[in-house]
Design an enzyme around this catalytic site. Structure first.
Site, PDB file in Angstrom:
ATOM      1  N   SER A  86      13.034  73.515  37.102  1.00 36.25           N
ATOM      2  CA  SER A  86      13.945  72.475  36.637  1.00 36.25           C
ATOM      3  C   SER A  86      13.343  71.125  36.989  1.00 36.25           C
ATOM      4  CB  SER A  86      15.300  72.586  37.325  1.00 36.25           C
ATOM      5  OG  SER A  86      15.880  73.839  37.116  1.00 36.25           O
TER       6      SER A  86
ATOM      7  N   LYS B  71      11.999  72.955  41.686  1.00 35.65           N
ATOM      8  CA  LYS B  71      12.671  71.766  41.151  1.00 35.65           C
ATOM      9  C   LYS B  71      11.748  70.582  41.311  1.00 35.65           C
ATOM     10  CE  LYS B  71      16.334  69.364  39.728  1.00 35.65           C
ATOM     11  NZ  LYS B  71      17.746  69.605  39.942  1.00 35.65           N
TER      12      LYS B  71
END
Lengths: 372, 372, 372, 372
Positions: free
Chosen positions: B235, B165
């Site tokens: 992400s 992330k």
């Protein structure tokens, strides 16, 4: 029709580059592959939002009728009175904009000993804004469905799929009715669309015998989810003023290798229903149809609905609470992904808004394919 | 870690009623089922739009860290420094908001003779706006992934899934960098998010050995789709400033019945990849996992991407041309429908934006399940 | 044109019930109020999303050309080659779908001693996908604008408003160019639209002398916001393949009471610019135009843009970070609210995407009205 | 309160970088500019979608209560029971995310001879799902408004603005009620929100004497648009279970230079209402407030509504027919553009959903400013 005359339904699944693109159909006409006079009905999926302000349906219809009119040497309006064109907007996710042309020709085969794909069509009278989504609309739809079954020579039990397209309300129509002192079934156009679909679905269910007359009332529309048919798909759009009906089934008196099968879908995850319908048509499939068999499939027609109880298989979904993406767009995208994967092809007609079309939270699937 | 000490990964898949709802995790703590000190990492799916202005991720993270902090008797900020929480926004269609808690305990079993589920985590330093989505960001991510593999005691070939992330840019951060005389990788926040994911994915691919160092350059990010790993999910979100890494694999030195399997997904219709991964885990499935087996599945982690060539299986899709619904929301909904149907469960982590994560137009799937 | 011949521009602002509704124009033809041969250009606002997949523009154009063709006894395609129709999609907020018909007739007045509204039009050659949004596109636009000025008999300094409509890229066109080995200016259709508008705007700015030739380059497009004209509005749409140009100004040799005025808008809150333009036309206004004067206003043409620095008057806006509503839809709604309130009328043409059209973060307004 | 004690309302208008950012308020506490104990109420605008699934309100509230709790040395839940925080989601267009802090201190001035800004607050009991949007909800709101007026020492005729925030229904709550055998006012959460706002508005209107008791009934809610108050703003959100009330007026017994003024807005183009309210406060404005005067304005509170008759000033708008953008988002953007231009500042609280809040299709505006 002479009762001895054998007919045949031919089906063409065509892509469009945009809602005004009818070039693939024009090419079929140009090549002599399809006689424009044989075109009986069209069901298609355009890339709009599928809601009240989806004008891709009207644009496609206008473009189609210009083409058909020119080839039939009649006006576009004359073509529209002759050929029902039922479109559902919204190709969310992996769905591909396309249209399915159902044509009716003289049968070419010899002796007919098993039922083949049959198609029949009809139109209702214009539906007044104050009647839309109410019982008179239901009754008028039932009459239109009966007329389409007669046109196809099909008994109710031979029918596998009825497509109903009803008019709907805009803010302008609602206000116009109000000025005439008439109330409409809803003051919100999106909500009125639900009632228009419900009237279309229950009208067809009545004609098919799937729902008894005495269960029907204004209060049952949209509300009584126990009333449904798994052989009806109903849409609604601002671009029409009459209800249009297309009936598909397998009937004697029809020739050719095409057949139709259908299944109820229990819920939005019921991929097994698709595989079961394929099985009925003799197409092997486990997780996905093999590439070699994909072209045998000529039309896939699905209805689906976000489960109004807010759950699927016991887990919360968020479709109904989303202010940014309309719930129908959500469900079309999801069921489109499921079914396109099963079929290996995004040219799938999925229409949201499945009020009374299959069980609550579920829907139905009908598939037309070449049998062997 | 003592090299002889046997560890075990426990996995809890929990639902949330809204992005601030951690009640199911609190209940596990209250019941003594899970010791808060054992929580190693969290991967979840919240019901935002998944874009730059998706604050459901920040809201869930804040709520989680308040809970964890209270139970660990440290500050929320201290909890956030200890436990990576990687969220993807967007539960389009049939997906259900949920979070998967990975916990690490002392192994309870006896002799260990086959690999079991292992988890490792790490954090990078803060990523400056002008570096984000560029090679220094790639390198820093690779270092962080190596640290997480060391934490799990996994060799690169034992890894089945890396979750990265990365931070991302807002208009405000872009403008702030501009004022300092620094350029950013893009002036549009949504576009910058793509570069942030690309840097995360290629950093992990580098650490795993799936992509060689000499193929990597600023120009390759987002553009060179031949470079990818099928074991990486990346992400990006505004709510973090450091890159967070979670590594999952099957390793010796880990006990228990849980295993992980993964597959590359060739395209958005590749439902077979899911069934293949299930097969690796000994879970029978054809069209859909049987109800009795569903609870054996503990986590489903998918990356997918709208095919940038505009077609799936040769037919045009409309995801990339839609001004109203973001393309990532489209693809999540579609692949969510496909995979939820295959698994019989909407609690699936699907993250759009699969740059360098699986083949172009495709993606990957990893499944954690109880083997027998 | 005979140089002594006096011409007159007549302007009709008409409403549409949907993008296929040309009934108000047909009624003008039927009543003999307007001769179809006099129709010179149309600028309109349809109720789509204004993005790549906005087909309301194509639908309106098809409907218009069917009507014009029928009345001119030429084909719809022939009508489209003769009359430019520049549409902007998106009637967010209080804007009302409408179209402005500019007609050119022989002047009816006597001696002409002051300039009156003049209109000129032109078309470019087809724009190839690989050229779109690059310098050759800029140059071709400049040529087309010069041709339109010649058509109107206007010198550059007499021009108040140039409307340019450029083609744009879809995913399909981008992929088609890629297959031919050609790169396009962007791989994302929405981003390509920005470059198409930039090329249109800078081409017109070049022809008007508002931007010098030596400042222009591929790298300047979209990027160098110091280059702009406050007399140019540029749109882009998938429905055309050539660039269309409409020039408006006040010229000698033109009769009638209509005049045009324009103002630069400093930012999205610059309502004073509207009042200043009204003042030039002799229409009193403070907060809002009085009801009695509203019908003197014949066309309102605005360009606006979400400030890319993320602030207006020092306070953060959120338009650029929104994944759900396109930033151009946000700004059109906001500036539409501001200007409709000032003018007392929602029939305003506001086009987002103001690259090089007015100052960075601002835009421009042009108003056509009857003077006394 | 001792009847001789003079109080003073202080108002701070603060920006947020995201819905979890309370740094400007923390800075005021840190600097000693504002004592946390004096905080009486907060009204704010967060950057969500303003609908059922807008969690920016909950995120901001959680963040605020953590800060307030820490500074007041009570729990976050304790802070939430003490300080009403009414948020409206949606900063469409040029609006800027911000919050207005109303603080109550001992008056610092000497003799009080004219009314100054007064603030009072209250909370209702929890509202059951089956009661929400129905008459018991109206009555409970009226009681809460009376309590808030008493808290402020204001008579009904001295009140200029009442903010009511009501709970609302989610799909989950609707289903939960259904399982208990209870019906809810609507089965669609977005529709239920309208009823929640209507109950809040009519409850306040009842307490203010703007609507007589005998006109009120379940059937009147949402439907009877002749019933309204121009001094009430009602919102609804999933994040609360009780109704919260904030009352603002000008009262004797209150010191300081701040005053409040309000005006009914006839429709969405009624910019004159804003200028009239400014005039009441002694702030000169014609098209826009001069930069020097802008900082005198401390809060701008607006309600607006898409005209349900589908027209503004006789021309069709498209807000109600849009399936992609919620109608409330449209109207907020438009009225936000109008009012931000008039005030020269995007920090405006505009809440859509103006059922019974101002005339049908219109709304209201209240402004707090420093008088001289």
């Amino acid at each position: 029709m002479n009762s001895r005359e054998i007919r045949e339904t031919r089906v063409f699944r065509l892509s469009m580059a945009n809602p005004g693109d009818l070039s693939e159909l024009a090419a079929l006409f140009d090549a002599g592959t399809l006689d424009p006079h044989h075109v009986a009905a069209i069901i298609g999926k355009t890339e709009g939002n599928g809601g009240v302000n989806d004008f891709t349906r009207g644009y496609f219809t206008q473009s189609l009728m210009i083409l058909l009119g020119a080839r039939l040497k009649i006006s576009p309006a004359g073509a529209a009175e002759r050929v029902p064109c039922v479109l559902s907007g919204g190709t969310e996710g992996v769905m591909s904009p396309h249209y399915v042309v159902f044509a009716r020709t003289k049968g070419t085969g010899g002796a007919i000993n098993k039922p083949a794909l049959a198609v029949g069509t009809s139109f209702s009278e214009a539906v007044a804004p104050e009647v839309l989504g109410r019982m008179p609309h239901v009754e008028a739809t039932a009459d239109a469905v009966r007329a389409a079954m007669a046109d196809a020579g099909l008994a109710p039990e031979e029918v596998h799929f009825v497509q109903v397209k009803a008019p709907c309300l805009t803010s302008a129509k609602i206000e116009e009715a109000r000025r005439r002192g008439k109330s409409t079934v809803a003051s919100d156009p999106n909500r009125a669309m639900a009632f228009a679909r419900a009237a279309g679905a229950l009208g067809a269910a009545l004609a098919l015998g799937d729902v008894p007359r005495d269960k029907l009332s204004d209060g049952a529309l949209v509300q009584d989810t126990s009333l449904y048919s798994s052989r009806v798909s109903a849409s609604s759009g601002v671009e029409i003023s009459r209800t249009e009906v297309i009936v598909l089934g397998n009937g004697l008196g029809w020739a050719g290798k095409l057949r139709i099968a259908h299944r109820e879908m229990a819920d939005a995850l019921d991929v097994q229903a698709i595989h079961d319908a394929l099985h009925d048509l003799g197409i092997p499939s486990t997780s996905s149809v093999a590439e070699a068999d994909r072209e045998r499939i000529k039309a896939v027609l699905i209805k689906a609905e976000p489960d109004r109880r807010g759950q699927v298989h016991g887990y919360r979904h968020t479709m109904l609470d989303d202010t940014d993406i309309n719930a129908q767009r959500h469900i079309r995208a999801a069921v489109g992904g499921m079914s396109a994967a099963a079929l290996g092809d995004g040219r799938i007609f999925i229409s949201g808004g499945a009020e009374h079309q299959g069980p609550d939270g579920g829907g139905l699937v009908a598939i037309v394919a070449e049998t062997q």
